[in-house]
Write a protein that holds these residues in place. Structure first.
Motif, PDB file in Angstrom:
ATOM      1  N   TRP A 222       6.520  -1.004   8.289  1.00 24.97           N
ATOM      2  CA  TRP A 222       5.393  -0.115   8.539  1.00 24.97           C
ATOM      3  C   TRP A 222       4.135  -0.949   8.768  1.00 24.97           C
TER       4      TRP A 222
ATOM      5  N   ASP B   1       0.003  -1.237   8.561  1.00 26.05           N
ATOM      6  CA  ASP B   1      -1.155  -0.726   7.833  1.00 26.05           C
ATOM      7  C   ASP B   1      -2.302  -1.733   7.987  1.00 26.05           C
TER       8      ASP B   1
ATOM      9  N   ARG C  43       7.007   7.193   4.611  1.00 24.72           N
ATOM     10  CA  ARG C  43       5.920   6.268   4.956  1.00 24.72           C
ATOM     11  C   ARG C  43       5.278   6.593   6.299  1.00 24.72           C
TER      12      ARG C  43
ATOM     13  N   SER D 257       0.819  -1.210   0.000  1.00 25.00           N
ATOM     14  CA  SER D 257       0.000   0.000   0.000  1.00 25.00           C
ATOM     15  C   SER D 257       0.853   1.260   0.000  1.00 25.00           C
TER      16      SER D 257
ATOM     17  N   ALA E  11       0.630   6.385   3.990  1.00 22.75           N
ATOM     18  CA  ALA E  11      -0.466   7.183   4.502  1.00 22.75           C
ATOM     19  C   ALA E  11       0.048   8.604   4.678  1.00 22.75           C
TER      20      ALA E  11
ATOM     21  N   ALA F  47       3.858   3.516  14.007  1.00 17.94           N
ATOM     22  CA  ALA F  47       3.509   3.511  12.586  1.00 17.94           C
ATOM     23  C   ALA F  47       4.492   2.642  11.802  1.00 17.94           C
TER      24      ALA F  47
ATOM     25  N   ARG G 249       0.602  11.557   8.807  1.00 15.12           N
ATOM     26  CA  ARG G 249       0.097  10.980  10.046  1.00 15.12           C
ATOM     27  C   ARG G 249       0.508  11.855  11.214  1.00 15.12           C
TER      28      ARG G 249
END
Ligand code: ATR
Length: 285
Positions: free
Chosen positions: A100, A102, A263, A4, A7, A67, A10
């Protein structure tokens, strides 16, 4: 499997470096610098995890509130095994250095190869214009990332290592026209190399001598070292004295940190002069 995308932004994200011991890791300085510079509300911590605890630690990691993080010695292989999904480059290198989280899952990659390439692209633009033979000294973890990277750009790595079986193992893994040689062959392999990469610990202060006569190199060869303590290794010093282009190992360390920061915190940081100066001060201090 597709991994993915990062994000974005964050707020208040936490990241860490996981190692044993972890006091000497330089990544907190790098990410701390970027957090200061960007003004992002994030944290980057050191987490010491003993070898007998790493499996359980990584199993709980998706629920830990982090994260993501970096993984350093001796946990990079354990991290590869613990991830739900691993990017192909990390599987090929056999080590995960960046994690990471997710959707409750743990993802991993290895950023060393991209860091190696980004550093050369920035400090020696055009270095890969005419790919050809490359000489790689060493066949350890760092060499795996370098060999993968060189093949990506069309080079044919010739890998010289004291333990030739390790070099042969890299050739089996990566193919791409790579070849394995005994350590003693390094001088003879130098003459047509477009780039020389030292990935052995020789060159660190007090460890030893690579034993290469650089007068045997092409005049346009690029001489690089993965070692960055000291910043100017004997190899780079010698190369400069023969008028050869050099790239030191610090840039790779800095550039390999970029994808992780992006990331976890959602902003792509830049490797600027201030960051370099901060790490140089730490190395020399
Ligand atoms: P890294 O993960 O940093 O690459 P490593 O896996 O311990 O570390 O690999 C160190 C590399 O330096 C290896 O290629 C090692 O050679 P061997 O595989 O034959 O052990 C090389 N190296 C270390 N000391 C050396 C020496 N005195 N002479 C030649 N090569 C040496």
């Amino acid at each position: 499997p597709a991994v993915s995308p990062p994000a974005a932004g964050r707020f208040g994200a936490r990241a860490c470096v996981i190692g044993w011991p972890v006091d000497h890791a330089r990544s907190p300085l790098i990410h701390g610098y970027w957090l200061d510079r960007t003004g992002l509300d994030g944290t980057y911590e050191r987490v010491a995890v003993a070898p007998n605890e790493i499996h359980a630690f990584l199993e709980r990691f998706p629920e830990s509130g982090y994260a993501g993080g970096n993984v350093t010695v001796p946990h990079k292989e354990a991290a590869l095994a613990a991830c739900d999904e691993v990017e192909p480059v990390a599987r090929a290198i056999g080590a995960v250095n960046t994690l990471w989280v997710d959707g409750g899952k743990l993802y991993g990659t290895n950023t060393d190869a991209l860091g190696f390439l980004a550093n050369l692209d920035e400090t020696a633009p055009g270095w890969d214009k005419e790919p050809g033979p490359a000489l790689v000294l060493g066949a350890g973890g760092a060499a795996r990332a370098v060999v993968w990277a060189l093949i990506q750009r069309g080079f044919r790595p010739k890998i010289a290592n004291r333990n030739v079986a390790r070099a042969e193992d890299l050739v089996r893994t990566f193919g791409g026209g790579s070849e394995a040689y005994p350590w003693e062959a390094r001088q003879a392999l130098l003459w047509d190399a477009r780039i020389l990469v030292n990935t052995t610990s020789l060159g660190m202060k007090g460890i030893g001598d690579i034993g290469l006569d650089l007068r045997g190199a092409r005049g346009d060869a690029l001489i690089t070292d993965i070692v960055y303590v000291p910043l100017v290794t004997d190899l780079l010093d010698l190369a400069t004295s023969w008028g050869l282009r050099t790239v030191d190992g610090l840039g790779m360390l800095l550039h390999q940190a970029v994808p992780g920061f992006e990331r976890w915190f959602g902003l792509r940081p830049s490797v600027d002069a201030g960051l370099r100066a901060r790490i140089v001060a730490d190395i020399e201090g």
